[in-house]
Design a protein around this motif. Sequence first.
Motif, short mmCIF file in Angstrom:
data_model
loop_
_atom_site.label_atom_id
_atom_site.label_comp_id
_atom_site.label_asym_id
_atom_site.label_seq_id
_atom_site.Cartn_x
_atom_site.Cartn_y
_atom_site.Cartn_z
N LYS A 274 68.51 16.33 32.94
CA LYS A 274 69.29 17.58 32.53
C LYS A 274 68.29 18.60 33.15
O LYS A 274 68.73 19.48 33.94
N GLU A 275 67.21 18.48 32.79
CA GLU A 275 66.03 19.58 32.86
C GLU A 275 65.93 19.74 34.45
O GLU A 275 66.18 21.20 35.08
N VAL A 276 65.72 18.67 35.00
CA VAL A 276 65.62 18.81 36.74
C VAL A 276 66.71 19.33 37.24
O VAL A 276 66.79 20.18 38.21
N ALA A 277 67.99 18.86 37.05
CA ALA A 277 69.12 19.18 37.61
C ALA A 277 69.32 20.81 37.35
O ALA A 277 69.92 21.56 38.17
N LYS A 278 69.07 21.15 36.12
CA LYS A 278 69.13 22.59 35.89
C LYS A 278 68.45 23.49 36.96
O LYS A 278 68.80 24.54 37.53
N GLU A 279 67.17 23.01 37.17
CA GLU A 279 66.05 23.76 38.05
C GLU A 279 66.71 23.65 39.27
O GLU A 279 66.55 24.83 40.15
N MET A 280 67.08 22.82 40.11
CA MET A 280 67.62 22.32 41.00
C MET A 280 68.80 23.40 41.41
O MET A 280 68.87 24.26 42.42
N ALA A 281 69.57 23.42 40.51
CA ALA A 281 70.87 24.50 40.45
C ALA A 281 70.44 26.06 40.84
O ALA A 281 71.02 26.64 41.57
N ILE A 282 69.46 26.20 39.58
CA ILE A 282 68.89 27.66 39.86
C ILE A 282 68.37 28.09 41.07
O ILE A 282 68.47 29.14 41.78
N ALA A 283 67.73 27.06 41.46
CA ALA A 283 66.77 27.58 42.69
C ALA A 283 67.77 27.39 44.21
O ALA A 283 67.59 28.31 44.97
N ALA A 284 68.83 26.81 44.11
CA ALA A 284 69.82 26.64 45.21
C ALA A 284 70.48 27.86 45.15
O ALA A 284 70.80 28.77 46.28
N LEU A 285 70.84 28.47 43.98
CA LEU A 285 71.69 29.77 43.85
C LEU A 285 70.84 30.75 44.42
O LEU A 285 71.62 31.94 45.29
N LYS A 286 69.57 30.84 44.16
CA LYS A 286 68.69 31.97 44.47
C LYS A 286 68.47 31.85 45.86
O LYS A 286 68.46 32.87 46.65
N LYS A 287 68.29 30.83 46.30
CA LYS A 287 67.76 30.57 47.98
C LYS A 287 68.93 30.75 48.71
O LYS A 287 68.61 31.23 49.88
N GLN B 40 71.52 32.30 48.14
CA GLN B 40 72.12 33.73 47.45
C GLN B 40 73.74 33.19 47.64
O GLN B 40 74.36 34.14 48.14
N THR B 41 74.21 32.55 46.78
CA THR B 41 75.54 32.22 46.73
C THR B 41 76.25 32.68 45.26
O THR B 41 75.17 32.94 44.67
N ASP B 42 77.50 32.53 45.08
CA ASP B 42 78.09 32.86 43.80
C ASP B 42 78.00 31.63 43.04
O ASP B 42 77.83 31.81 41.71
N TYR B 43 77.69 30.36 43.44
CA TYR B 43 77.77 29.08 42.60
C TYR B 43 76.85 28.35 43.55
O TYR B 43 76.49 28.33 44.78
N ALA B 44 76.27 27.62 42.63
CA ALA B 44 75.72 26.12 43.28
C ALA B 44 75.88 25.00 42.36
O ALA B 44 75.92 24.97 40.99
N ILE B 45 75.91 23.85 43.40
CA ILE B 45 75.97 22.59 42.43
C ILE B 45 75.02 21.80 42.74
O ILE B 45 74.18 21.78 44.09
N ALA B 46 74.32 21.04 41.55
CA ALA B 46 73.09 20.44 41.79
C ALA B 46 73.29 19.05 41.18
O ALA B 46 74.06 18.99 40.09
#
Length: 416
Positions: A332-345, A347-353
Amino acid sequence: MQAEIITIGDEILIGQIVDTNSQWIGTELNKIGVSVYQITSIQDERQHILNALKEAQQRADIVIVTGGLGPTKDDITKKTLAEYFNDQQWIDYPEVIEHIKQLFKKINHPFSDVQLYQAKLPSKATYLKNHYGTAPGMWFYENDTVFVSLPGVPYEMKGLMTHEVIPKIQEQFQLPYISHKTIMTYGQGESIIAQRIEHIEDQLPNHIKLAYLPSFGKVRLRLSGRGNDKQQLELELSQKVNDIKELISEVIVGYEDGYSIEKRVGALLSSQKKTVGTAESLTGGKIAATMVSISGASSYFKGSFVTYSAEAKQQMLGVSEATIENHTVVSKEVAKEMAIAALKKLQTDYAIAVTGNAGPTTDKTDKSVGDVFIAIASEDTVFVEKFNFGQPREKVINRTVNKSLEILQKELLKNN
């Protein structure tokens, strides 16, 4: 109005290619009120083709043949069709030669005399222009049956169907109206649902059919109706949908009218002017590929990180080494960090990880084969859901793709 599709080619029968042409043709014919009665795949062999044509003519009003059109000796469809219709005369079409020359000129390909054969058609054939290739299509009409011959190259076949064949069918025949209503259910098996709605199915009129379409933990119930009165048919189908809803409302998760999940998600993102990106591990970019298969996806899909290894997750997304060491890459922890990073990098409204064990081994994780974590991040929140999609590997990957899009759809619907 019934049609039959005949695909010609040894490459289909030996499994070298998959017959996607028939699926596409069937969908397009259904839209205009033509039902496909049978699909047949046969060899590039004269007698086999003649037999298939004869049998199809006994069953169908429209026979569509794909494959075997070309300038080489193994492309025998045109000659065999001429034989079937006892057509001894051939007509030259100079515009075909000119069209081929222009196509070859664009790609710097020399024109050879072997291409001259493409411009010869049986005299009983109506010429159908192939905008995207060298082999023209052919339309025959004999004994109240239409025969259409199309090249097997998918984009050429689709162009001919769209621009030539469909309009001619609509012009020549009075077609009924066909409509489909699909109810999507989740969490209950096909047999149980069938028992619960048995009396509704038993009372359906002859012009309305119910089909059960199970896949990846869900069952789609498709009501298909046919009739000449569009308004009346739509009213009947809507009433049947409501009758079913009253009996199984707790397992219904949505409805669709011919739209795939990626189309529905794309439509929601477009209407809300939102964007999305992905960070994928076990799916290897398949979520991204599924989304960009829809025309116009560039307006809402911004990109994807395929971070299959632990090192890629750290280097490309900045996932913490400590997080991976403490929880493993399938967590769960890795999936969460992946999603947050993808959102920032991105620059989207949503990210799926997504991260998980597709199998057959679990590598360096403490999770079982089939365990998958799906994270959805937005500006306001990030959440992770855990699933076990069982085995085998292909099933786990496909279910991860579908479930990711379903979860995103549920989030987008909150904005409506």
